[in-house]
Design a protein around this motif. Structure first.
Motif, PDB file in Angstrom:
ATOM      1  N   PRO A 181      -5.200   9.974   2.283  1.00  0.00           N
ATOM      2  CA  PRO A 181      -5.280   8.628   1.695  1.00  0.00           C
ATOM      3  C   PRO A 181      -5.708   8.703   0.236  1.00  0.00           C
ATOM      4  O   PRO A 181      -6.688   9.375  -0.092  1.00  0.00           O
ATOM      5  N   ARG A 203      -7.020   6.919  -3.445  1.00  0.00           N
ATOM      6  CA  ARG A 203      -7.937   5.829  -3.779  1.00  0.00           C
ATOM      7  C   ARG A 203      -7.111   4.567  -3.987  1.00  0.00           C
ATOM      8  O   ARG A 203      -6.111   4.571  -4.714  1.00  0.00           O
ATOM      9  N   TYR A 247       0.820  -1.208   0.000  1.00  0.00           N
ATOM     10  CA  TYR A 247       0.000   0.000   0.000  1.00  0.00           C
ATOM     11  C   TYR A 247       0.860   1.267   0.000  1.00  0.00           C
ATOM     12  O   TYR A 247       0.525   2.255  -0.668  1.00  0.00           O
ATOM     13  N   ARG A 291      -9.410  -5.292   9.041  1.00  0.00           N
ATOM     14  CA  ARG A 291      -9.874  -3.983   8.572  1.00  0.00           C
ATOM     15  C   ARG A 291      -8.732  -3.286   7.825  1.00  0.00           C
ATOM     16  O   ARG A 291      -8.205  -2.266   8.275  1.00  0.00           O
ATOM     17  N   GLN A 292      -8.390  -3.842   6.679  1.00  0.00           N
ATOM     18  CA  GLN A 292      -7.231  -3.331   5.948  1.00  0.00           C
ATOM     19  C   GLN A 292      -7.396  -1.875   5.536  1.00  0.00           C
ATOM     20  O   GLN A 292      -6.496  -1.061   5.738  1.00  0.00           O
ATOM     21  N   ARG A 293      -8.506  -1.549   4.920  1.00  0.00           N
ATOM     22  CA  ARG A 293      -8.682  -0.186   4.423  1.00  0.00           C
ATOM     23  C   ARG A 293      -8.595   0.826   5.562  1.00  0.00           C
ATOM     24  O   ARG A 293      -7.897   1.845   5.459  1.00  0.00           O
ATOM     25  N   GLU A 294      -9.291   0.562   6.639  1.00  0.00           N
ATOM     26  CA  GLU A 294      -9.281   1.472   7.789  1.00  0.00           C
ATOM     27  C   GLU A 294      -7.867   1.631   8.347  1.00  0.00           C
ATOM     28  O   GLU A 294      -7.431   2.739   8.683  1.00  0.00           O
ATOM     29  N   ARG A 316      -7.302  -0.055  -3.805  1.00  0.00           N
ATOM     30  CA  ARG A 316      -8.099  -1.271  -3.694  1.00  0.00           C
ATOM     31  C   ARG A 316      -7.472  -2.175  -2.645  1.00  0.00           C
ATOM     32  O   ARG A 316      -6.293  -2.518  -2.739  1.00  0.00           O
ATOM     33  N   ALA A 317      -8.249  -2.532  -1.635  1.00  0.00           N
ATOM     34  CA  ALA A 317      -7.752  -3.459  -0.623  1.00  0.00           C
ATOM     35  C   ALA A 317      -7.604  -4.841  -1.241  1.00  0.00           C
ATOM     36  O   ALA A 317      -8.432  -5.270  -2.047  1.00  0.00           O
ATOM     37  N   GLU A 343      -5.551   3.614   5.850  1.00  0.00           N
ATOM     38  CA  GLU A 343      -5.888   5.036   5.885  1.00  0.00           C
ATOM     39  C   GLU A 343      -5.330   5.691   7.145  1.00  0.00           C
ATOM     40  O   GLU A 343      -4.859   6.836   7.106  1.00  0.00           O
TER      41      GLU A 343
END
Length: 252
Positions: A204, A206, A30, A188-191, A208-209, A194
């Motif tokens: 953060p 855009r 990421y 909770r990868q996205r959280e 894709r997790a 970010e």
């Protein structure tokens, strides 16, 4: 010479400092995708844990800076070597280099982490012992290596997170650390990602997790192995819960 709008890296701003086998490669995926983050040409530089580089006292940071391509103006630079939190001389060296350094640390259930490291060494044909035999041999291996630490066979010792963080907090203000629980990162990868970007004062982007995948090792940890390592590490885990305000009951 460097390309329009690009400059050489002058100093690192952040480091992913631990822990091994705790999702640092996934996090690197990421970090690489943020347009304002400059990362080196390989994931683990092992600069600050290279005792030979620091043996003479007069350290050149050019080999470190040369591992980075020229970056966009306004970018921040960081690297990802997960042994730094564990390797005792590394953090004092980092403080001398940049006392304002930010640290991202991912902590995994230390029992699962130890078993994963052992599996890796078995797969590489480095470790001749079965898991509990290797755990039993670890204190002797550490004593034989003293005063240096053990890299390859530090299954339990690397999981003494409270001890490592207490040492780190004596060198740097706590607000320079973002401590992430591995299990929360997976769930909770996205959280979590970010939160990492916000910690680095970046918006953060855009992204894709991606689904996390475990390496398929030959076998899973047995109940008696888990219980044995818990007995060794439960005191440190309790200290970690107090230090961070975490509930680590899921690590038992």
């Amino acid at each position: 010479m460097f390309g329009f709008g690009r400059r050489p890296i002058q100093k690192l701003d952040f480091i992913v400092a631990g822990a091994q086998k705790s999702g640092t490669t996934a996090l690197n995926y990421y970090l690489k995708r943020h347009p304002q983050i400059a990362l080196p040409i390989k994931k683990e530089l092992h600069f600050f844990d290279n005792d030979e580089l620091f043996a003479g006292g007069n350290v050149s940071y050019e080999p470190l800076q040369e591992m980075f391509r020229p970056a966009r103006v306004g970018s921040i630079a960081g690297e990802n070597t997960p042994i730094y939190l564990y390797w005792r001389p590394a953090l004092p060296r980092i403080r001398d280099y940049n006392p304002a350094m930010k640290f991202i640390v991912i902590l995994r259930n230390p029992i699962e982490r130890a078993f994963s490291q052992w599996n890796m060494q078995r797969t590489r044909r480095i470790e001749p012992f079965d898991f509990l035999d290797a755990v039993g041999a670890e204190p002797g291996r550490i004593a034989a290596s003293a005063p240096k630490q053990v890299r390859k066979f530090s299954y339990v010792d690397r999981g003494r997170y409270a001890e490592q963080l207490e040492r780190a907090f004596r060198l740097f203000p706590r607000e320079q650390f973002l401590i992430v629980k591995y299990e929360a990162f997976r769930a909770r990868q996205r959280e979590t990602v970010e939160a990492v970007f916000r910690f680095l004062n970046l918006s953060p982007p855009r992204f894709r997790a991606v689904e996390a995948h475990d390496i398929p090792y030959a076998r899973k940890i047995r109940d008696e192995e888990r219980a044995a390592v818990w007995e060794i590490l439960q005191s440190d885990i309790g200290r970690l819960e107090t230090l961070l305000g975490w509930d680590c009951s899921d690590w038992r």
